[in-house]
Design an enzyme around this catalytic site. Structure first.
Site, PDB file in Angstrom:
ATOM      1  N   ALA A  28       0.793  -1.229  -0.125  1.00 33.59           N
ATOM      2  CA  ALA A  28      -0.150  -0.080   0.050  1.00 33.59           C
ATOM      3  C   ALA A  28       1.000   1.112   0.125  1.00 33.59           C
ATOM      4  CB  ALA A  28      -1.077   0.005   1.244  1.00 33.59           C
TER       5      ALA A  28
ATOM      6  N   GLY B  57       0.337  -4.916   0.944  1.00 34.08           N
ATOM      7  CA  GLY B  57      -0.635  -5.084  -0.063  1.00 34.08           C
ATOM      8  C   GLY B  57      -0.422  -5.679  -1.345  1.00 34.08           C
TER       9      GLY B  57
ATOM     10  N   GLU C   4       4.209  -5.056   7.324  1.00 36.58           N
ATOM     11  CA  GLU C   4       3.591  -4.311   8.153  1.00 36.58           C
ATOM     12  C   GLU C   4       4.075  -3.988   9.433  1.00 36.58           C
ATOM     13  OE1 GLU C   4       2.132  -6.248   6.092  1.00 36.58           O
ATOM     14  OE2 GLU C   4       0.659  -5.411   4.784  1.00 36.58           O
TER      15      GLU C   4
HETATM   16  N1  COA Z   1       4.729   3.093  -0.476  1.00 38.45           N
HETATM   17  C1  COA Z   1       4.956   4.396  -1.034  1.00 38.45           C
HETATM   18  N2  COA Z   1       6.303   4.546  -1.881  1.00 38.45           N
HETATM   19  C2  COA Z   1       6.840   3.312  -1.989  1.00 38.45           C
HETATM   20  C3  COA Z   1       6.465   1.977  -1.507  1.00 38.45           C
HETATM   21  C4  COA Z   1       5.321   1.898  -0.696  1.00 38.45           C
HETATM   22  N3  COA Z   1       4.995   0.701  -0.244  1.00 38.45           N
HETATM   23  N4  COA Z   1       7.463   0.950  -1.769  1.00 38.45           N
HETATM   24  C5  COA Z   1       8.476   1.610  -2.453  1.00 38.45           C
HETATM   25  N5  COA Z   1       8.122   3.137  -2.567  1.00 38.45           N
HETATM   26  C6  COA Z   1       8.735   4.117  -3.461  1.00 38.45           C
HETATM   27  C7  COA Z   1       9.878   4.618  -2.553  1.00 38.45           C
HETATM   28  O1  COA Z   1       9.541   5.696  -1.551  1.00 38.45           O
HETATM   29  C8  COA Z   1      10.832   5.375  -3.607  1.00 38.45           C
HETATM   30  O2  COA Z   1      10.376   6.610  -3.894  1.00 38.45           O
HETATM   31  P1  COA Z   1      11.175   7.607  -4.156  1.00 38.45           P
HETATM   32  O3  COA Z   1      12.042   7.225  -5.184  1.00 38.45           O
HETATM   33  O4  COA Z   1      10.310   8.821  -4.530  1.00 38.45           O
HETATM   34  O5  COA Z   1      12.043   8.071  -2.922  1.00 38.45           O
HETATM   35  C9  COA Z   1      10.869   4.386  -4.662  1.00 38.45           C
HETATM   36  O6  COA Z   1       9.382   3.451  -4.482  1.00 38.45           O
HETATM   37  C10 COA Z   1      11.719   3.450  -4.976  1.00 38.45           C
HETATM   38  O7  COA Z   1      11.799   2.470  -3.722  1.00 38.45           O
HETATM   39  P2  COA Z   1      13.261   2.277  -3.038  1.00 38.45           P
HETATM   40  O8  COA Z   1      12.974   2.094  -1.506  1.00 38.45           O
HETATM   41  O9  COA Z   1      14.096   3.448  -3.267  1.00 38.45           O
HETATM   42  O10 COA Z   1      13.824   1.005  -3.730  1.00 38.45           O
HETATM   43  P3  COA Z   1      14.918  -0.112  -2.850  1.00 38.45           P
HETATM   44  O11 COA Z   1      15.307  -1.024  -3.964  1.00 38.45           O
HETATM   45  O12 COA Z   1      15.895   0.627  -2.176  1.00 38.45           O
HETATM   46  O13 COA Z   1      13.715  -0.880  -1.906  1.00 38.45           O
HETATM   47  C11 COA Z   1      11.858  -2.139  -1.146  1.00 38.45           C
HETATM   48  C12 COA Z   1      12.762  -1.828  -2.427  1.00 38.45           C
HETATM   49  C13 COA Z   1      10.532  -2.781  -1.712  1.00 38.45           C
HETATM   50  C14 COA Z   1      12.844  -3.182  -0.168  1.00 38.45           C
HETATM   51  C15 COA Z   1      11.373  -0.790  -0.454  1.00 38.45           C
HETATM   52  O14 COA Z   1      10.945   0.020  -1.405  1.00 38.45           O
HETATM   53  C16 COA Z   1      10.541  -0.943   0.757  1.00 38.45           C
HETATM   54  O15 COA Z   1      10.902  -1.386   1.745  1.00 38.45           O
HETATM   55  N6  COA Z   1       9.313  -0.556   0.462  1.00 38.45           N
HETATM   56  C17 COA Z   1       8.261  -0.540   1.275  1.00 38.45           C
HETATM   57  C18 COA Z   1       7.636  -1.896   1.521  1.00 38.45           C
HETATM   58  C19 COA Z   1       6.557  -2.014   2.755  1.00 38.45           C
HETATM   59  O16 COA Z   1       6.904  -1.693   3.794  1.00 38.45           O
HETATM   60  N7  COA Z   1       5.441  -2.195   2.161  1.00 38.45           N
HETATM   61  C20 COA Z   1       4.143  -2.344   3.086  1.00 38.45           C
HETATM   62  C21 COA Z   1       3.439  -1.324   3.002  1.00 38.45           C
HETATM   63  S1  COA Z   1       1.907  -1.563   4.362  1.00 38.45           S
END
Ligand code: COA
Length: 260
Positions: free
Chosen positions: A66, A112, A135
């Protein structure tokens, strides 16, 4: 309807819905959830669409969860509403769709994202896919059905561990857990999913819709799935597809199902 966050392609009775916010790793914001609802509804109502595949754009993510930026300042009421709306519009909606839905998990499926993949009728994954429900690292719990569907798919103990540790599992582990049915190279994922979809598309869509409903009934409180099966089995005998399927068998030809 024009979509800003998703793409749709249709070919040979197979609709591919691609979540298309690659710069945000296809995170599900409100607008994307609403567009997905509209697209799944439209494809379900389109008689020529026999199977829907849902996937993410780019090579990195299916859906990274999400959209955290949208709910970071939410109150208790807004949080409850977020989960309720999402479940109604997308996650329960997809699970209960009468058209089969395959999730082609092409990278990160987190929060999500994994919940959407789990709401689909089954999942195939690319070998670089990573899945988890992180989460609790944010101080919340899965809110789009993850606490219910993950234990149904992988068993209670594994679900407890995945949710408590917030860890990601890789594609071979997901295959081993039964969370995904197949793992293939990323470049082959969509064609592989389309191959399964093509097999499904040849069969009676009326019978498949009944099978989805009855299988899901196993997980509905107060509903006896065996009784549902008896009822739906009987109803099948009144369909044109049944007449065509049995007649074609007896005439030693391939069935051409009218889907009625
Ligand atoms: N919500 C909003 N934005 C998100 C997102 C999310 N769930 N997951 C990734 N993004 C965005 C990042 O903020 C980043 O945006 P920016 O370039 O404007 O800063 C972009 O997507 C790329 O993500 P980034 O974190 O830079 O990539 P990464 O390769 O370093 O890491 C993940 C990848 C998936 C490990 C990491 O993005 C992450 O942990 N995301 C959240 C996962 C999460 O907790 N999901 C559950 C939500 S309830």
């Amino acid at each position: 309807m024009n979509y800003e966050n998703i793409l749709i392609e249709r070919e040979n009775g197979i609709a591919v819905i691609t979540i298309n916010r690659p710069t945000k790793l296809n995170a599900l914001n409100k607008a994307t959830i609403e567009e997905l609802h509209a697209a799944f509804k439209a494809e379900n109502e389109e008689a020529s669409t026999k199977v829907i595949i849902v996937t993410g754009s780019g090579e990195k993510a299916f859906v990274a969860g999400a959209d955290i930026s949208e709910f970071a300042s939410f109150s208790v009421e807004q949080g409850s509403q977020l989960a309720a709306n999402g479940q109604e519009l997308l996650f329960d909606f997809v699970q209960n769709l009468s058209t089969p839905v395959i999730a082609a998990v092409n990278g990160f499926a987190l929060g999500g994202g994994l919940e959407l993949a789990m709401a689909a009728h089954f999942r195939v994954a690319s070998d670089n896919a990573k899945m988890g429900l992180p989460e609790v690292t944010l101080g919340v719990i899965p809110g789009y059905g993850g606490t219910q569907r993950l234990p149904q798919l992988v068993g209670k103990g594994r679900a407890m561990e995945m949710i408590m540790t917030a860890g990601m599992i890789d594609a071979p582990a997901a295959l081993n857990y039964g969370l995904v049915n197949h793992v293939v190279a990323q470049a082959e994922l969509l064609d592989f999913a389309k191959g399964i979809a093509a097999k499904i598309a040849k069969n009676s869509s009326v019978a498949i819709a009944k099978a989805i409903k009855v299988i899901n009934d196993n997980y509905v409180d107060g509903v006896n799935g065996f009784q549902s099966e008896i009822r739906a089995f009987g109803e099948s005998f009144g369909t044109e597809d049944f007449r065509e399927g049995t007649t074609a068998f007896l005439e030693k030809r391939k069935a051409e199902f009218p889907g009625k």
